[in-house]
Design an enzyme around this catalytic site. Sequence first.
Site, short mmCIF file in Angstrom:
data_model
loop_
_atom_site.label_atom_id
_atom_site.label_comp_id
_atom_site.label_asym_id
_atom_site.label_seq_id
_atom_site.Cartn_x
_atom_site.Cartn_y
_atom_site.Cartn_z
N GLU A 1 0.85 -1.15 -0.11
CA GLU A 1 -0.02 -0.02 0.06
C GLU A 1 0.96 1.15 -0.19
O GLU A 1 1.96 1.20 0.71
CB GLU A 1 -0.92 -0.02 1.25
CG GLU A 1 -1.89 -1.18 1.27
CD GLU A 1 -2.62 -1.34 2.51
OE1 GLU A 1 -2.26 -0.70 3.63
OE2 GLU A 1 -3.48 -1.91 2.70
N ASP B 1 -5.19 -8.31 6.19
CA ASP B 1 -6.29 -9.31 5.70
C ASP B 1 -5.73 -10.70 5.61
O ASP B 1 -6.45 -11.58 5.91
CB ASP B 1 -6.63 -8.74 4.38
CG ASP B 1 -7.45 -7.65 4.41
OD1 ASP B 1 -8.18 -7.25 5.49
OD2 ASP B 1 -7.41 -6.87 3.30
#
Length: 407
Positions: A159, A175
């Site tokens: 990210e 996740d």
Amino acid sequence: MRNKQLFGGRFGGVLRGLATLVLALPVTLAVPPSPAAAVGPALLPVTVTNNSGRSEAVHLYILGTDIRPGGGLGYVNAAGTFTRWPAGGLPPTPAPDVAIPGPSRGGSVTVRVPRFISGRMYFSFGRKLDFRLTPDGLVQPAPWAGADPNRDILFDWSEFTYNDAGIWLNSTQVDHFAVPHAVAVTDAQGTRKTGELVANGRANVINGLRAQPAFARSVVTRSDGTVLRVLAPGKAAEAGLMDPRYLDAYITSAWQAYTGRTLTVVPRSAEPNRRFFGRTVGTNMVFTDSTGARVATVAKPTTSNVWGCDGVFNAPNVAPFIEPEIKRTLCTALVRGTLGRYDVEPNLTAANFYRNSAPNHYSRLIHANMVDGRAYGFPYDDVGGFESLVHSGDPRSAAVILTPFQS
């Protein structure tokens, strides 16, 4: 912290009945306001190196949002051109193939990321990812969902946010834990890197979780024997692979601990006198400031609330930020297992983490197998600086290194 405004609310997508989430804005990090003068090149070189030891073709995707007013959601090609997605439909329509050829085994590929983009770089092995579009946004891969077309693909992502205040780049296991990779940034002060596993770190995490009965089914293996990923506890519970009430007894015990004791929350290490005081009243924890004025009330969370740091932990991120800071401190303490054991939070001594009656073995093992101990094992792992993040206000280049699956 890992901003919950990602791809439209990190986890606030729409059309949740779909096999995957439809998300409206990119996953990114909280960043300070941009200064007036641009810093860093207009197109930041990002080199992806394939030291994975795997022979499959690698496919790259740079997806995100132009964070300027009216920017919109789209993708970036290898040269650094941002293009908005076309309109989608219902049922979701296939997105254009925007894969960038990745590096072969032992090789590197350099792509460019334009300033004012916030999003994800995906990398998949062997097969391209399946992205779909709806009228509300992009359907991201969600391999914990039963009908997700990407569930049998080995893939992961990093990210980033790149703006006038510089680059923020992190690896993430919020996740799932899938493809071992490190992130790095280079500027005039040198190169900083994080997210690198110790030798055989991936196998250590997988085998360690298989040895924990409550977590063993979160290890997802493809029919050819490839371990694709380990699902984070919240995702494993969603997929029916973990007890959805795993933390319930611990939460009750931690909550009850403050019926006769005061919990002191000091959310900002640089402001030690900014303190709030909590006591459990019924099923709520009620907080006051130094004057005795009530500043926040937090309902007793569920296991799901804790894994996602959502639900009862949601709060408007507006000044003076008291409620969100108290809630993120409580969620962090529950995930790390320190709430109920200590009277001041956040507790930032790593040796105290994951020693409660229902430990988060997922986050524990990932942190234990990082060279520098830093990872994003849950949404607020930045509390105390335990996150796998690199930042520079004046970057010259950045890197994502796909590291060995075994060594």
